[in-house]
Design a protein around this motif. Structure first.
Motif, PDB file in Angstrom:
ATOM      1  N   THR A  70      -8.045   1.823  -1.075  1.00 21.02           N
ATOM      2  CA  THR A  70      -8.462   1.052   0.094  1.00 21.02           C
ATOM      3  C   THR A  70      -8.988   1.928   1.220  1.00 21.02           C
ATOM      4  O   THR A  70      -9.700   1.430   2.092  1.00 21.02           O
ATOM      5  N   MET A 122      -3.926   3.461  -1.306  1.00 21.16           N
ATOM      6  CA  MET A 122      -4.243   2.521  -2.376  1.00 21.16           C
ATOM      7  C   MET A 122      -3.161   1.461  -2.461  1.00 21.16           C
ATOM      8  O   MET A 122      -2.056   1.652  -1.969  1.00 21.16           O
ATOM      9  N   THR A 123      -3.509   0.371  -3.091  1.00 20.75           N
ATOM     10  CA  THR A 123      -2.538  -0.684  -3.299  1.00 20.75           C
ATOM     11  C   THR A 123      -1.611  -0.278  -4.438  1.00 20.75           C
ATOM     12  O   THR A 123      -1.920   0.641  -5.204  1.00 20.75           O
ATOM     13  N   ASP A 179      -5.765  -0.018  -6.498  1.00 20.11           N
ATOM     14  CA  ASP A 179      -7.070  -0.115  -5.845  1.00 20.11           C
ATOM     15  C   ASP A 179      -7.098   0.782  -4.612  1.00 20.11           C
ATOM     16  O   ASP A 179      -6.245   0.656  -3.725  1.00 20.11           O
ATOM     17  N   GLU A 185       0.834  -1.199   0.000  1.00 22.63           N
ATOM     18  CA  GLU A 185       0.000   0.000   0.000  1.00 22.63           C
ATOM     19  C   GLU A 185       0.870   1.251   0.000  1.00 22.63           C
ATOM     20  O   GLU A 185       1.979   1.262   0.527  1.00 22.63           O
TER      21      GLU A 185
END
Length: 115
Positions: free
Chosen positions: A55, A48-49, A53, A34
């Motif tokens: 999160t 985000m990853t 993505d 992350e």
């Protein structure tokens, strides 16, 4: 043509398989790591990853003004952009060694002209 004659197809296939395995491992690593971006001096953060993505979004109560939602919206967008930049940097450093391609020949790829 090729130094020493024809390319060893078995060796090329083996290199391709190794490259595929390394690529999958790098993609899995990116999905698990992350990064965080921020805006407004940390008033808004986006996590985000490495694969992009989102999160989490964190918003400090001090920035929430019902009469000025536009500023909050801008801060969220800026935090997402900062997180995306960090994710892109992580991806570049993680995938960088794989970008050279197979065979290590000039131009990367399979070491074949045009590839």
């Amino acid at each position: 043509m090729f130094p020493g004659g024809q390319p060893d197809m078995a060796q090329l296939l083996k290199q391709a398989q190794q490259m595929q395995e390394q690529l999958v491992a790098a993609q899995e690593e990116l999905a698990q790591r992350e990064v965080t971006g921020s805006a407004g001096g940390g008033l808004v953060t986006a996590t985000m990853t490495g694969s992009g993505d989102v999160t989490a979004i964190t918003i400090a109560p001090a920035v929430v003004d019902p009469d000025d939602l536009e500023t909050l919206q801008d801060l969220v967008v800026a935090a997402l952009h900062d997180a995306k930049r960090a994710a892109d940097e992580l991806a570049a450093s993680t995938m960088g060694p794989l970008a050279g391609g197979l065979g290590g020949g000039a131009g990367g790829g399979l070491g074949l002209p045009g590839f």
